[in-house]
Write a protein that holds these residues in place. Structure first.
Motif: not given
Length: 939
Positions: A617-625
């Motif tokens: 659901m996190l369509a605005n996520l820019r950074c995933l570490a």
């Protein structure tokens, strides 16, 4: 003509306080009368420019200006009889004050009053003409103004050397603009005053000192320069261009003029002011706190003034305090503690020493206890505040304060990436679309902060001065910020501290163990909460986040938290959830409601086996570490839903997921096959990626964080062939290398006989800086093929480790000519290598202009480093171990005037086995003894 007075020649008890002179009533200026539309805003004019009483009042003002200047010259001489000086000064002050009051009240100004002021000028002139006192020869037609404060004796060998260096550079260099920069209070003006005094000894020079007006304008600077060089009629001209022409013409006729501008805050165009720089004669020297000002002023030489060392700091304190011996007991300990807090900043040391003169023991204790409050009164503190205010741009100021609040004393040269990431998390870099642009803006802002002298990344771990930190914390409003970091707190602050006006809370670096039930601060405006580095924090009760609905950044990194409370799911404004290094974290609740989330950092969450529910659901996520977490891959279908993802770090990327990396600019992952690897390379090339680490093979994710510090790294394990990428497509199972790659690591590529062709290296890999080969059993050479004429590559680091099939020679002399940037040669655990560098016909010298490190370990067949002689003027470290057949290190040792050899000036140490050192053969019989002081034995 006697040479100018300096600090060593001063006589006791002859100084008139400078503030007496500076507090004299100043001449009436245009700001105190009706506006003159012809004069630029803020420009000061002489009295004669007033609309009324122009004749006698103008003459009086000119005489008063002359009188004040002569008094300054008299004070600076410090040789006049004290009683005579006092009486003249008292009378002058009274008369001058009455004149100004009369003018301000509009009273007519009779000719006899003009004569009276003129008479005072002559009396001061007579004092100046007394033999033995400082007086410029009558043949000198211009005034060489003295600094407004007594020249002090400088402390520290490096400081004195800096004076010599600046003087020498001014006298001998062909450069026309010299910039001297450093943080506020570091001693730029003191050093330049000594330089100025030295230059005055040269009669062939016309040297002028100008204090740059704080309210800077071209008009004001022209006035200050005109006053220094004796151009008295400049004020009669109002047009800036004509004024510049007059000033330029006046300076051109001076004999070898040198103009020193002290305290420059902003750059200007020299032609606009009228300074004839670049015409072969005038030298311009500027002092500034800003390196940016030096650059914008096109300074050909930029000289940085460093902080004092510890022993020099104590010498300066002792000299200023007036105590030649050692302060004993508790007083001495307190004094050293106070000086240590100044961290080598001269102005701070001088101010503390001056304040403590004659203090009793209890006064010293009081000073130490109240230092935080007393710092606000110190002039050095105010100067640092001015540096902050002169950043000008509010965005840059906010970024500076944020870095101090988040990182403080831990700011260091190698942390730029983390600082920019933190500025991105906080939203301080604006709504820039791409990470590349965000990093460009972040680096630009860090450059401005460093250029203003508020941070100094050249100092490594000491890039933030303690007084600068204290100044920054003082600038932060306490009503909106709670800063209780690194205070040893074991409990969360009490309710009284959690006001409804709070916007940011910093509690990092404490020993808080738990946030228990019942604590629920009502802070609707709170946007940031930093609890990171509370390693003992294991439990946060859900009630704590109940009234923190406005949180945008929550930092729980490096805590002992085991699970996040369900109330986290309700923080719908949250944009950054930072959990890096939470090695005990096992559970994160549903995150599907966090639609504003732009960053989720789970790096090194080694107990977290799966991503939280709701990730898709996190369509605005820019950074995933996710790198180094227990999580190996994302659930199927999730990556395709993260359509705005720009940064991804994960242990493993599934086959087929590479096609979903549409916007990814930074990628840190491993893949299992050549096709997926090449597809990722194509994606990185299309998106113009500036930072990536991509691995192909079976090595663990830990390898992605190996010690290589370049931004773009490829690690290839168990591959047969590689080639430079031309069109981003793969073929024949060949691994493709992007043009942007900086570091290439090859591991266990057993079928590979050579790494690459010279043509690839020079034509398709222009950014490649490092090649590392590890356990490649059949590797015979690093670079193969005909050498391209006149082509060079940017290789800095060449390393061979465990490659036993390489025979005899690693490099040849003609190859070295194409490697002018090579800094490191590391060869280890390779059984076949006999010679590191082989000569070719008619070439006997090896020249390595940049080589700094040579490491040779476990090479049983190595007989010599090279056949000829090595010229390595940059060599710093040599390390040789377990090379039993090595008999010679062919370093070219420079010869002294007496014919004896000496080490290369850059060489710092030689690490070697004792027995091998004693068995080495040298071309010069005294070579061994000349190098012995650099030896560090490995056994």
């Amino acid at each position: 003509m006697p040479r100018p007075l300096n600090a060593e020649e001063e006589e006791p008890n002859t100084e008139v306080p400078q503030e007496d002179l500076s507090n004299m009533p100043r001449p009436l200026n245009a700001e105190e009368e009706a506006p003159n539309t012809e004069v630029p805003q803020g420009a000061r004019t002489h009295l004669g420019l007033a609309k009324s009483q122009r004749g006698t009042r103008g003459l009086a003002d000119a005489n008063m200006t002359s009188l004040k200047r002569k008094l300054e010259e008299l004070i600076s001489s410090r040789r006049a009889d004290m009683n005579e000086l006092k009486s003249k000064w008292t009378r002058t002050e009274e008369e001058y004050g009455s004149v100004v009051r009369a003018i301000r009240e509009g009273i007519s100004f009779p000719p006899e009053k003009v004569a009276e002021v003129e008479g005072l000028c002559k009396e001061v002139e007579q004092i100046l003409l007394v033999p033995g006192r400082f007086r410029q020869e009558a043949t000198v037609r211009c005034r060489k103004t003295s600094p407004s404060v007594t020249i002090e004796e400088l402390v520290g060998k490096e400081t004195l050397q800096k004076v010599d260096e600046i003087v020498c550079f001014i006298m001998q260099s062909k450069d026309f603009v010299i910039g001297v920069y450093g943080m506020g209070g570091v001693g730029k003006t003191a050093i330049l005053r000594n330089v100025y005094n030295r230059l005055l000894e040269y009669r062939a020079l016309d040297v002028f000192w100008v204090d740059v007006p704080q309210d800077f304008s071209v008009y004001a600077l022209q006035e200050a320069i005109a006053n220094a060089v004796g151009l008295d009629n400049l004020s009669n001209e109002k047009d800036l261009k004509r004024r510049a022409g007059l000033l330029c013409g006046h300076l051109k006729v001076k004999k070898r003029p040198i103009l020193i501008l002290d305290g420059l805050w902003m750059h200007f165009e020299v032609k606009d002011v009228g300074i004839p720089v670049g015409m072969g004669r005038l030298r311009l020297v500027v002092t500034t706190r800003s390196l940016d000002v030096c650059r914008m002023m096109l300074c050909q030489k930029q000289m940085k003034i460093e902080l004092l060392k510890e022993e020099d700091s104590w010498r300066l304190f002792s000299r200023t305090y007036g105590f030649a011996g050692e302060l004993s007991g508790e007083v001495g300990q307190i004094a050293r503690s106070l000086i240590n807090r100044c961290s080598g900043l001269p102005l701070g040391i001088i101010e503390i020493a001056t304040r403590m003169r004659g203090a009793e023991e209890h006064d010293w204790r009081c000073m130490l206890q109240n230092l935080e409050d007393l710092r606000l009164e110190l002039d050095v503190f105010k100067r640092l505040q001015l540096s902050y205010l002169n950043l000008g741009n509010e965005q840059v100021q906010q970024c500076f304060l944020h870095l101090i609040l988040c990182f403080g004393d831990f700011l260091s040269a190698d942390g730029r990436k983390f600082y920019i990431e933190s500025l991105i998390d906080e939203g301080l870099l604006g709504g820039i679309a791409t990470r590349n642009r965000l990093y460009e803006r972040g680096n630009e802002i860090l450059g401005k902060i460093e250029g203003a002298g508020l941070l100094d990344f050249e100092e490594g771990d000491r890039c933030l001065h303690p007084l600068t930190r204290d100044m920054a914390l003082h600038m932060v409003p306490s009503t909106t910020h709670m800063f209780k970091a690194i205070m040893g707190l074991r409990e969360i602050p009490e309710d009284v501290f959690w006001t409804d006006r709070l916007e940011k809370v910093f509690l990092h670096g404490n020993k808080i163990e738990e946030i228990p039930y019942g604590i629920s601060p009502n802070c609707p405006k709170l946007t940031r909460l930093s609890l990171d580095s509370n390693s003992t924090l294991a439990v946060i009760h859900g009630s704590f986040f109940g009234h923190l609905k406005g949180l945008t950044v929550l930092d729980l990194s490096c805590t002992g938290i085991t699970e996040l409370p369900d109330s986290i799911s309700e923080l719908e404004s949250l944009e950054a959830l930072l959990l890096q290094g939470c090695s005990s974290l096992r559970f994160i609740p549903y995150v599907g409601k966090l639609r504003s989330l732009r960053k989720l950092d789970l790096t090194e969450c080694r107990s977290l086996g799966e991503v939280p529910e709701g990730m898709e659901m996190l369509a605005n996520l820019r950074c995933l570490a996710l790198l180094l977490a227990e999580i190996q891959t994302l659930p199927e279908g999730v990556l395709g839903k993260l359509v705005n993802l720009q940064y991804l770090s994960i242990n493993e990327l599934r086959v087929g997921e590479e096609v979903k990396l549409l916007e990814v600019e930074e990628l840190y992952c491993s893949v299992s096959d050549v096709e997926t690897f090449n597809a990722c390379v194509g994606c990185l090339e299309r998106n113009g990626s500036a930072r990536y680490r991509l691995m192909m093979g079976e090595r663990s994710g830990e390898v992605l964080w190996c010690g290589i510090d370049t931004e773009r790294l490829l690690l290839i394990d168990s591959c047969d062939r590689i080639a430079g990428s031309v069109d981003g497509t793969s073929g024949d199972g060949c691994v493709l290398l992007p043009e942007s790659v900086q570091s290439l690591v090859l591991s266990r590529c057993h079928k590979m006989k050579r790494v690459m062709e010279w043509e690839w290296l020079t034509a398709h890999l222009p950014n490649l800086e490092e090649i590392v080969t590890i356990s490649c059993e059949n590797l015979e050479e690093i670079i193969h093929g005909p050498l391209p004429s006149e082509a060079t590559c940017r290789l800095r680091h060449l390393e061979v480790n465990g490659c036993n099939n390489m025979k005899r020679v690693l490099l040849t002399q003609d190859m070295v000519l194409h490697l002018p940037f090579l800094e490191d040669i590391v060869v280890q655990d390779s059984k076949g290598i006999e010679l590191i560098m082989g000569t070719v016909a008619k070439m006997t010298y090896f020249s390595f202009p940049k080589l700094m490190n040579l490491v040779l370990h476990k090479l049983p067949e190595l007989k010599s480093v090279c056949d000829g002689i090595m010229r390595c003027n940059s060599l710093q470290r040599v390390s040789i171990d377990n090379c039993p057949k090595l008999k010679r290190i062919p370093l070219q040792l420079p010869l002294l005037d007496n014919g004896l050899p000496s080490p290369p000036p850059s060489l710092r140490e030689i690490r070697i086995n004792r027995q091998m050192w004693e068995s080495l053969e040298w071309d010069h019989p005294l070579a061994r003894s000349s190098l012995e002081h650099l030896i560090k034995f490995l056994d």
